[in-house]
Design a protein around this motif. Structure first.
Motif, PDB file in Angstrom:
ATOM      1  N   ALA A 136      -9.765 -18.418  39.211  1.00 59.27           N
ATOM      2  CA  ALA A 136     -10.667 -19.024  38.235  1.00 59.27           C
ATOM      3  C   ALA A 136     -10.941 -18.029  37.118  1.00 59.27           C
ATOM      4  O   ALA A 136     -10.962 -16.819  37.338  1.00 59.27           O
ATOM      5  CB  ALA A 136     -11.980 -19.415  38.912  1.00 59.27           C
ATOM      6  N   GLU A 137     -11.137 -18.556  35.895  1.00 56.73           N
ATOM      7  CA  GLU A 137     -11.410 -17.699  34.749  1.00 56.73           C
ATOM      8  C   GLU A 137     -12.670 -18.159  34.038  1.00 56.73           C
ATOM      9  O   GLU A 137     -12.874 -19.366  33.855  1.00 56.73           O
ATOM     10  CB  GLU A 137     -10.233 -17.705  33.772  1.00 56.73           C
ATOM     11  N   PRO A 138     -13.529 -17.216  33.596  1.00 57.84           N
ATOM     12  CA  PRO A 138     -14.717 -17.591  32.836  1.00 57.84           C
ATOM     13  C   PRO A 138     -14.329 -18.059  31.440  1.00 57.84           C
ATOM     14  O   PRO A 138     -13.196 -17.865  30.995  1.00 57.84           O
ATOM     15  CB  PRO A 138     -15.525 -16.296  32.799  1.00 57.84           C
ATOM     16  N   ASP A 139     -15.288 -18.661  30.727  1.00 63.61           N
ATOM     17  CA  ASP A 139     -15.003 -19.167  29.388  1.00 63.61           C
ATOM     18  C   ASP A 139     -15.388 -18.165  28.306  1.00 63.61           C
ATOM     19  O   ASP A 139     -15.394 -18.493  27.121  1.00 63.61           O
ATOM     20  CB  ASP A 139     -15.714 -20.507  29.142  1.00 63.61           C
ATOM     21  N   HIS A 140     -15.711 -16.948  28.683  1.00 56.29           N
ATOM     22  CA  HIS A 140     -15.994 -15.894  27.717  1.00 56.29           C
ATOM     23  C   HIS A 140     -15.639 -14.559  28.363  1.00 56.29           C
ATOM     24  O   HIS A 140     -15.488 -14.466  29.582  1.00 56.29           O
ATOM     25  CB  HIS A 140     -17.474 -15.914  27.296  1.00 56.29           C
ATOM     26  N   PRO A 141     -15.471 -13.517  27.544  1.00 54.70           N
ATOM     27  CA  PRO A 141     -15.189 -12.211  28.148  1.00 54.70           C
ATOM     28  C   PRO A 141     -16.371 -11.742  28.973  1.00 54.70           C
ATOM     29  O   PRO A 141     -17.480 -12.249  28.829  1.00 54.70           O
ATOM     30  CB  PRO A 141     -15.008 -11.293  26.921  1.00 54.70           C
ATOM     31  N   PHE A 142     -16.138 -10.795  29.840  1.00 57.23           N
ATOM     32  CA  PHE A 142     -17.270 -10.138  30.475  1.00 57.23           C
ATOM     33  C   PHE A 142     -16.988  -8.643  30.554  1.00 57.23           C
ATOM     34  O   PHE A 142     -15.846  -8.210  30.699  1.00 57.23           O
ATOM     35  CB  PHE A 142     -17.594 -10.714  31.858  1.00 57.23           C
ATOM     36  N   ILE A 143     -18.062  -7.872  30.399  1.00 54.23           N
ATOM     37  CA  ILE A 143     -17.968  -6.430  30.520  1.00 54.23           C
ATOM     38  C   ILE A 143     -18.124  -6.088  31.992  1.00 54.23           C
ATOM     39  O   ILE A 143     -19.166  -6.340  32.597  1.00 54.23           O
ATOM     40  CB  ILE A 143     -19.038  -5.740  29.661  1.00 54.23           C
ATOM     41  N   ALA A 144     -17.077  -5.530  32.571  1.00 55.00           N
ATOM     42  CA  ALA A 144     -17.091  -5.212  33.990  1.00 55.00           C
ATOM     43  C   ALA A 144     -17.824  -3.907  34.266  1.00 55.00           C
ATOM     44  O   ALA A 144     -18.350  -3.719  35.360  1.00 55.00           O
ATOM     45  CB  ALA A 144     -15.659  -5.117  34.520  1.00 55.00           C
ATOM     46  N   GLY A 145     -17.854  -3.014  33.277  1.00 47.39           N
ATOM     47  CA  GLY A 145     -18.524  -1.746  33.505  1.00 47.39           C
ATOM     48  C   GLY A 145     -18.383  -0.802  32.334  1.00 47.39           C
ATOM     49  O   GLY A 145     -17.920  -1.182  31.252  1.00 47.39           O
ATOM     50  N   VAL A 146     -18.775   0.440  32.559  1.00 51.37           N
ATOM     51  CA  VAL A 146     -18.752   1.486  31.548  1.00 51.37           C
ATOM     52  C   VAL A 146     -17.882   2.631  32.066  1.00 51.37           C
ATOM     53  O   VAL A 146     -18.056   3.092  33.209  1.00 51.37           O
ATOM     54  CB  VAL A 146     -20.180   2.001  31.255  1.00 51.37           C
ATOM     55  N   LEU A 147     -16.941   3.088  31.239  1.00 57.74           N
ATOM     56  CA  LEU A 147     -16.088   4.207  31.628  1.00 57.74           C
ATOM     57  C   LEU A 147     -16.935   5.481  31.685  1.00 57.74           C
ATOM     58  O   LEU A 147     -17.581   5.863  30.707  1.00 57.74           O
ATOM     59  CB  LEU A 147     -14.956   4.356  30.612  1.00 57.74           C
ATOM     60  N   ALA A 148     -16.946   6.129  32.830  1.00 56.78           N
ATOM     61  CA  ALA A 148     -17.829   7.277  33.019  1.00 56.78           C
ATOM     62  C   ALA A 148     -17.089   8.611  33.096  1.00 56.78           C
ATOM     63  O   ALA A 148     -17.574   9.614  32.593  1.00 56.78           O
ATOM     64  CB  ALA A 148     -18.676   7.096  34.278  1.00 56.78           C
ATOM     65  N   GLN A 149     -15.918   8.640  33.746  1.00 54.88           N
ATOM     66  CA  GLN A 149     -15.235   9.919  33.913  1.00 54.88           C
ATOM     67  C   GLN A 149     -13.817   9.698  34.384  1.00 54.88           C
ATOM     68  O   GLN A 149     -13.417   8.582  34.726  1.00 54.88           O
ATOM     69  CB  GLN A 149     -15.974  10.803  34.928  1.00 54.88           C
ATOM     70  N   GLU A 150     -13.028  10.783  34.380  1.00 51.09           N
ATOM     71  CA  GLU A 150     -11.701  10.749  34.965  1.00 51.09           C
ATOM     72  C   GLU A 150     -11.745  11.407  36.334  1.00 51.09           C
ATOM     73  O   GLU A 150     -12.679  12.134  36.671  1.00 51.09           O
ATOM     74  CB  GLU A 150     -10.683  11.452  34.071  1.00 51.09           C
ATOM     75  N   VAL A 151     -10.713  11.143  37.130  1.00 48.40           N
ATOM     76  CA  VAL A 151     -10.622  11.722  38.462  1.00 48.40           C
ATOM     77  C   VAL A 151      -9.782  12.988  38.395  1.00 48.40           C
ATOM     78  O   VAL A 151      -8.640  12.965  37.928  1.00 48.40           O
ATOM     79  CB  VAL A 151     -10.009  10.722  39.462  1.00 48.40           C
ATOM     80  N   LEU A 152     -10.373  14.082  38.856  1.00 40.45           N
ATOM     81  CA  LEU A 152      -9.683  15.364  38.930  1.00 40.45           C
ATOM     82  C   LEU A 152      -9.719  15.877  40.363  1.00 40.45           C
ATOM     83  O   LEU A 152     -10.744  15.789  41.035  1.00 40.45           O
ATOM     84  CB  LEU A 152     -10.348  16.401  38.023  1.00 40.45           C
ATOM     85  N   VAL A 153      -8.595  16.405  40.826  1.00 41.49           N
ATOM     86  CA  VAL A 153      -8.520  17.043  42.132  1.00 41.49           C
ATOM     87  C   VAL A 153      -7.943  18.435  41.918  1.00 41.49           C
ATOM     88  O   VAL A 153      -6.785  18.574  41.511  1.00 41.49           O
ATOM     89  CB  VAL A 153      -7.656  16.238  43.119  1.00 41.49           C
ATOM     90  N   SER A 154      -8.761  19.440  42.145  1.00 42.06           N
ATOM     91  CA  SER A 154      -8.344  20.831  41.912  1.00 42.06           C
ATOM     92  C   SER A 154      -7.774  20.990  40.502  1.00 42.06           C
ATOM     93  O   SER A 154      -6.704  21.586  40.297  1.00 42.06           O
ATOM     94  CB  SER A 154      -7.307  21.262  42.953  1.00 42.06           C
ATOM     95  N   ASP A 155      -8.487  20.409  39.536  1.00 36.76           N
ATOM     96  CA  ASP A 155      -8.111  20.465  38.117  1.00 36.76           C
ATOM     97  C   ASP A 155      -6.843  19.685  37.791  1.00 36.76           C
ATOM     98  O   ASP A 155      -6.345  19.762  36.663  1.00 36.76           O
ATOM     99  CB  ASP A 155      -7.947  21.920  37.634  1.00 36.76           C
ATOM    100  N   GLU A 156      -6.324  18.945  38.746  1.00 38.76           N
ATOM    101  CA  GLU A 156      -5.155  18.106  38.473  1.00 38.76           C
ATOM    102  C   GLU A 156      -5.615  16.707  38.103  1.00 38.76           C
ATOM    103  O   GLU A 156      -6.421  16.091  38.814  1.00 38.76           O
ATOM    104  CB  GLU A 156      -4.244  18.035  39.694  1.00 38.76           C
ATOM    105  N   ARG A 157      -5.113  16.174  36.988  1.00 34.71           N
ATOM    106  CA  ARG A 157      -5.476  14.841  36.534  1.00 34.71           C
ATOM    107  C   ARG A 157      -4.665  13.801  37.301  1.00 34.71           C
ATOM    108  O   ARG A 157      -3.438  13.902  37.396  1.00 34.71           O
ATOM    109  CB  ARG A 157      -5.226  14.694  35.037  1.00 34.71           C
ATOM    110  N   LEU A 158      -5.343  12.800  37.826  1.00 31.95           N
ATOM    111  CA  LEU A 158      -4.679  11.749  38.600  1.00 31.95           C
ATOM    112  C   LEU A 158      -4.479  10.478  37.784  1.00 31.95           C
ATOM    113  O   LEU A 158      -4.014   9.472  38.318  1.00 31.95           O
ATOM    114  CB  LEU A 158      -5.504  11.425  39.849  1.00 31.95           C
ATOM    115  N   ASN A 159      -4.820  10.512  36.489  1.00 29.83           N
ATOM    116  CA  ASN A 159      -4.678   9.339  35.623  1.00 29.83           C
ATOM    117  C   ASN A 159      -5.454   8.142  36.160  1.00 29.83           C
ATOM    118  O   ASN A 159      -4.961   7.005  36.179  1.00 29.83           O
ATOM    119  CB  ASN A 159      -3.207   8.975  35.431  1.00 29.83           C
TER     120      ASN A 159
END
Length: 276
Positions: free
Chosen positions: A230-253
């Motif tokens: 099912a799809e809504p009839d308008h967009p919806f904001i699912a959330g706010v981008l807060a940060q990236e994931v890093l493991v031992s300074d390695e970027r996981l994209n």
């Protein structure tokens, strides 16, 4: 997330349906433009040739008595990392020849006693602040009803592999000299997403850059999901981008998205005591 770097149009109105009492559905690109129009760059120069940059977006959130109010939403750490009393907000204005002008203006974010003028959600990386915006941006502010609530993602069966869009200013860049945000797409990379109380954040599979933090993560009909949902009839904001994931300074994209219900809760805090 924030970064130090060296130193929207109002969507067209949908056409009126001929010989019909119901207007046709707005095209997906038109709905995407609505989100682009409400997203703005936030920055604060440090006086040494660099600046702190983040993203924010505007919500139309009337006061309890019904009077109009425009609220700026961003990640709380974006404002926390701006030590000065004012930040610049990247307003844009349309010119008569069809071009656009980037017009950043100062907005006070701290009082004389250095107390923040924004309201932070007590548990999540979300900040909201009432703001006086130019008329065009007041009109472009996203309706409060476009923020997902605790049931939205479950109701529309949003899950792993579904596409969501993100708007922001990666590494302080905009999509053009007019200061419009850069639109990017990612896929939901975690499960489950509800109940929200148990899973207040979720992962998005895309490369996060400094300057993306505080931007909206949203769904429109242009996004792809599993057939038959099912799809809504308008967009919806699912959330706010807060940060990236890093493991031992390695970027996981991978990006961490704070669910939009916490924006709703932070807006409630603008009006008085915490929710029950």
């Amino acid at each position: 997330m924030w970064i130090q770097v060296q130193t929207p149009p109002q969507p067209p109105a949908p056409a009126q349906a001929a010989a019909s009492t119901q207007a046709p559905a707005r095209p997906a690109w038109d709905l995407t433009l609505a989100l682009i129009g409400a997203t703005i760059q936030l920055d604060q120069p440090d006086g040494q040739g660099t600046r702190t940059v983040g993203a924010g977006f505007l919500i139309e959130a009337p006061r309890p008595d019904g009077t109009p109010r425009t609220v700026l939403v961003t990640a709380a750490h974006v404002l926390n990392q701006m030590p000065g009393a004012q930040m610049r907000v990247g307003w844009r204005s349309a010119l008569a020849d069809g071009s656009w002008k980037f017009e950043p203006q100062p907005v006070t974010i701290r009082a004389a006693d250095d107390q923040p003028l924004w309201t932070r959600h007590p548990d999540r990386d979300i900040a909201v602040m009432e703001i006086t915006a130019p008329d065009a941006f007041t009109r472009a502010a996203i309706p409060l009803g476009w923020l997902a609530d605790r049931n939205t993602l479950a109701a529309y069966q949003v899950g792993p592999g579904d596409e969501l869009f993100s708007l922001g200013f990666p590494r302080g860049l905009s999509s053009n000299r007019a200061g419009f945000p850069i639109l990017r797409v990612g896929r939901v990379a975690s499960w489950p997403l509800s109940p929200v109380a148990a899973f207040p954040t979720f992962l998005l599979d895309f490369t996060v850059f400094p300057g993306n933090s505080g931007g909206p993560v949203f769904w429109t009909p242009a996004a792809r999901s599993a057939p038959g949902k099912a799809e809504p009839d308008h967009p919806f904001i699912a959330g706010v981008l807060a940060q990236e994931v890093l493991v031992s300074d390695e970027r996981l994209n991978l990006g961490v998205v704070v669910q939009a219900v916490y924006v709703r809760e932070a807006i409630v805090l603008l009006d008085g005591p915490p929710w029950p």
